[in-house]
Enzyme design. Structure first.
Site, PDB file in Angstrom:
ATOM      1  N   ARG A  35       0.687  -1.209  -0.161  1.00 16.21           N
ATOM      2  CA  ARG A  35      -0.092   0.087   0.004  1.00 16.21           C
ATOM      3  C   ARG A  35       0.831   1.355  -0.045  1.00 16.21           C
ATOM      4  O   ARG A  35       0.357   2.342   0.145  1.00 16.21           O
ATOM      5  CB  ARG A  35      -0.871   0.155   1.221  1.00 16.21           C
ATOM      6  N   LEU A  36       2.131   1.307  -0.434  1.00 14.10           N
ATOM      7  CA  LEU A  36       3.033   2.495  -0.348  1.00 14.10           C
ATOM      8  C   LEU A  36       2.901   2.865  -1.737  1.00 14.10           C
ATOM      9  O   LEU A  36       3.806   2.866  -2.824  1.00 14.10           O
ATOM     10  CB  LEU A  36       4.464   1.920  -0.122  1.00 14.10           C
TER      11      LEU A  36
END
Length: 225
Positions: free
Chosen positions: A198-199
């Site tokens: 989720r970066l």
């Protein structure tokens, strides 16, 4: 997709990871979000993986701040903004007339890319709307006349109206005065690429206050995932 379902609860179980080799940063995007979108949209179309890349979510709001959203089709990009066409009596149009601001979201799941647009909305000229209207199939032109979009309708009423319009207009269908285009003139555009854990990569363009619709200037920033 795995689900956990009971009579009063539904839960999505998987945690998908995005794996993308490409990335974006303020130093690699185009100076204008219009140019950057043109590049990404061309990639989405020509890459052959994205189904219906022109589909976008359109969010509008009443003056009281009650939002509504729906899927529409993006049809044109010019130096001012993003264009779609619809019935001017529909809910979306009535909300735009009362509160001329909107948000768009393109989500190209197959390539893990998304574009978000926020801006002011202006009506397309009648001449521009007519040019697009007459490029549509005749059936779609007649459908624009037949549908009183967003209104409650009786079963079979639209088809009965369509049959009468086919007899009235034949193949020579005029532009309805209640139908045409809207242009979303952006003041904020974000480009997103999905990344592992989720970066995600997020780059946002903010329009510099005081610059014109025809020649805007932009501040470009990276946002936290």
């Amino acid at each position: 997709m795995d689900l956990e379902i009971d009579p009063d609860h539904l839960k999505v179980l998987p945690h998908h990871q995005y794996i993308t080799a490409d990335g974006i940063s303020p130093s690699t995007v185009a100076p204008s979000p219009i140019d950057q979108f043109r590049t990404w949209f061309k990639d989405a179309v020509e890459g052959g993986k994205v189904q219906e890349p022109e589909a976008m979510s359109l969010s509008t709001s009443t003056p009281e701040g009650i939002p509504s959203a729906r899927m529409v089709l993006f049809k044109e990009l010019d130096h001012r903004g993003f264009v779609f066409f619809t019935n001017y009596t529909s809910r979306k149009s009535q909300e735009i007339l009362a509160n001329p601001h909107a948000a768009l979201v393109f989500y190209w799941r197959e390539v893990h890319r998304s574009v978000r647009v926020v801006g002011r909305v202006e009506k397309f000229s009648q001449e521009e709307s007519a040019e697009y209207f007459h490029s549509r199939p005749v059936g779609s032109q007649l459908g624009a006349w037949a549908s009183k979009q967003s209104s409650v309708v009786a079963e079979g009423e639209v088809h009965q109206r369509l049959q009468k319009l086919e007899q009235k207009f034949g193949q020579d269908v005029p532009l309805p005065e209640f139908w045409g285009g809207w242009r979303v003139i952006p003041n904020e555009v974000e480009f997103w690429i999905g990344k592992p854990s989720r970066l995600h990569d997020r780059v946002r363009y903010l329009r510099v206050p005081g610059t014109t619709d025809d020649n805007p200037e932009w501040k470009i920033e990276r946002l936290s995932p």
